[in-house]
Design a protein around this motif. Structure first.
Motif, PDB file in Angstrom:
ATOM      1  N   LEU A 297       5.524   8.719   9.518  1.00 61.89           N
ATOM      2  CA  LEU A 297       5.946   7.515  10.018  1.00 61.89           C
ATOM      3  C   LEU A 297       5.628   6.313  10.266  1.00 61.89           C
ATOM      4  CD1 LEU A 297       9.134   7.422  10.682  1.00 61.89           C
ATOM      5  CD2 LEU A 297       8.831   7.669  11.995  1.00 61.89           C
ATOM      6  N   SER A 298       4.419   6.680  11.273  1.00 60.98           N
ATOM      7  CA  SER A 298       3.689   5.068  11.813  1.00 60.98           C
ATOM      8  C   SER A 298       3.168   4.353  10.302  1.00 60.98           C
ATOM      9  CB  SER A 298       2.596   5.597  12.476  1.00 60.98           C
ATOM     10  OG  SER A 298       1.791   6.379  11.878  1.00 60.98           O
ATOM     11  N   GLY A 299       3.158   5.096   9.155  1.00 64.02           N
ATOM     12  CA  GLY A 299       2.329   4.289   8.290  1.00 64.02           C
ATOM     13  C   GLY A 299       3.351   3.917   7.709  1.00 64.02           C
ATOM     14  N   LEU A 300       4.537   4.713   7.090  1.00 62.54           N
ATOM     15  CA  LEU A 300       5.766   3.605   6.595  1.00 62.54           C
ATOM     16  C   LEU A 300       5.820   2.455   7.332  1.00 62.54           C
ATOM     17  CD1 LEU A 300       7.832   3.730   4.325  1.00 62.54           C
ATOM     18  CD2 LEU A 300       9.299   5.718   5.876  1.00 62.54           C
ATOM     19  N   LEU A 301       6.329   2.770   9.005  1.00 62.66           N
ATOM     20  CA  LEU A 301       6.884   1.772   9.556  1.00 62.66           C
ATOM     21  C   LEU A 301       5.617   0.405   9.583  1.00 62.66           C
ATOM     22  CD1 LEU A 301       9.278   3.762  12.454  1.00 62.66           C
ATOM     23  CD2 LEU A 301       9.805   2.358  10.426  1.00 62.66           C
ATOM     24  N   GLY A 302       4.637   0.940   9.569  1.00 61.73           N
ATOM     25  CA  GLY A 302       3.894  -0.223   9.429  1.00 61.73           C
ATOM     26  C   GLY A 302       3.272  -1.616   8.705  1.00 61.73           C
TER      27      GLY A 302
END
Length: 396
Positions: free
Chosen positions: A160-165
């Motif tokens: 999720l962090s990679g997607l939101l970043g």
């Protein structure tokens, strides 16, 4: 394609002191092309929706396979997204992104009242933002970027962090209109495939004159056997180039040795040439000429690529040459239909390994005259083609 990922090696210092955990995403810059600090991040434009329903009994739930396909899980249990109304459930128009590889769909109205498995990220944002992210993730460059993100996480799948970043692409109004048309077409194709995910069927039949593999693979074998076989219109042949004869660069041989590009599975999916071989490695009978089709079975669907130059043919790819060159586009349109894929699956039902076969492709029967098959966006919709169309709109 012309776009490149913003993933070049950069020299920078990252202070990780005092951190109990960290992710490789923080050290490897992965983003869409032309990203800059002034553009909004996905986290700034979307609300994250989490699965809220905990199912104690088994239900039918759906899982995203790619931008155009959802599959049914008939005995699903556990946390799930419910598609309906309200702030805490997925609603039509929200984004559902597969945790496994980042394939993204926009929830269609036809999915209302259904369940989606927990193995997705749910995002809710504005109309322009969701179309931009849907298009970017499903473009050819986006597919490559998703693979990089998956490879850099500390567990399986898309974090999720990679997607939101990710930096959200900024798209002009005209391009957004074209993307919307592609998305509208994709929803009709996707919802149709979702409805086709029926439970197992049972019937009693007599096998007099009927091949048992067809009786086992389809409730309507007569449909598979009716019509004009494709071999009546075209020449069909298999390639002979094996992987050991291929090279990565056309300059890998001495200059006095003539090399030719290879039509392999990657070329059929993307249209990009990435392998070459000596011309002498193949006979004239299995070389492709401009106007021919290269056919491969990729991700559960027959995929074709029209050839624009002389090419050698890989041994797991089939070549098609129309006796009347003007009908080759009609042949390609037929090969891209659900009709062709369904009949191919029925003919292949008892095979352990499914791959393109000249005999079985020749056995495909057309339910109507060849001239009536036209290349329309709905008929030719497959995830590889969609990724290239989006690539042209976004990055080229």
């Amino acid at each position: 394609m012309g776009a490149t990922l913003n993933n070049s090696y950069l020299s920078k210092i990252k202070d990780l002191r005092g951190r109990s955990a960290w992710n490789l995403n923080e050290l490897i810059p992965v983003d869409f092309p032309d990203a800059n600090p002034e553009q909004p991040k996905v986290r700034e434009s979307f609300q994250v929706i989490k699965p809220t329903n905990v199912l104690t009994g088994s239900v039918s739930a759906y899982s995203v396979v790619d931008a155009l396909t959802v599959k049914e899980i008939s005995q699903y249990r556990g946390p799930a997204f419910f598609v309906g109304d309200g702030q805490k459930v997925l609603r039509p128009g929200d984004l559902a992104i597969s945790m496994l590889d980042g394939s993204a769909i926009i929830i269609a109205p036809e999915m209302k009242g259904r369940y989606l498995s927990r193995f997705h990220w749910g995002l809710r944002g504005g109309d322009a933002e969701k179309l931009a992210l849907w298009a970017a993730l499903n473009s050819f460059t986006g597919v490559k970027l998703r693979r990089l993100l998956v490879e850099t996480v500390q567990g399986p799948g898309l974090s999720l962090s990679g997607l939101l970043g990710l930096t959200l692409p900024v798209i002009d109004t005209n391009t957004l209109t074209e993307i919307r048309q592609l998305w509208l077409q994709s929803t009709s194709v996707m919802s149709m495939r979702a409805k086709e995910a029926e439970p197992s069927w049972w019937r009693t039949t007599t096998l007099n004159g009927l091949r048992w593999n067809l009786a086992l693979s389809t409730p309507d074998p007569e449909r598979v056997l009716s019509g004009t076989p494709l071999r009546d219109y075209v020449e069909i042949f298999r390639g002979r180039i094996g992987s050991r004869k291929s090279i990565e660069s056309e300059n890998s041989f001495l200059n006095d040795v003539e090399v030719m590009p290879i039509a392999n599975g990657s070329f059929v999916s993307t249209g990009e040439i990435d392998k070459w071989a000596r011309r002498e490695s193949s006979s004239q009978g299995d070389q492709l000429m401009p106007g021919d089709l290269a056919v491969s079975w990729r991700n559960g669907k027959l995929v074709t690529q029209k050839v624009t130059t002389n090419m050698l043919l890989r041994n797991n790819v089939v070549g098609i040459r129309a006796r009347d060159g003007e009908v080759i586009d009609n042949v390609r349109a037929f090969m891209s239909t659900e009709e062709a894929s369904e009949k191919w699956k029925a003919l292949n039902a008892t095979r352990t390994v499914q791959m393109a076969s000249p005999k079985l492709i020749g056995d495909l029967r057309l339910s109507r005259p060849l001239s009536e098959y036209k290349t329309e966006i709905g008929d030719s919709f497959a995830a590889p083609q969609l990724s290239l169309w989006l690539e042209d709109l976004l990055w080229n």
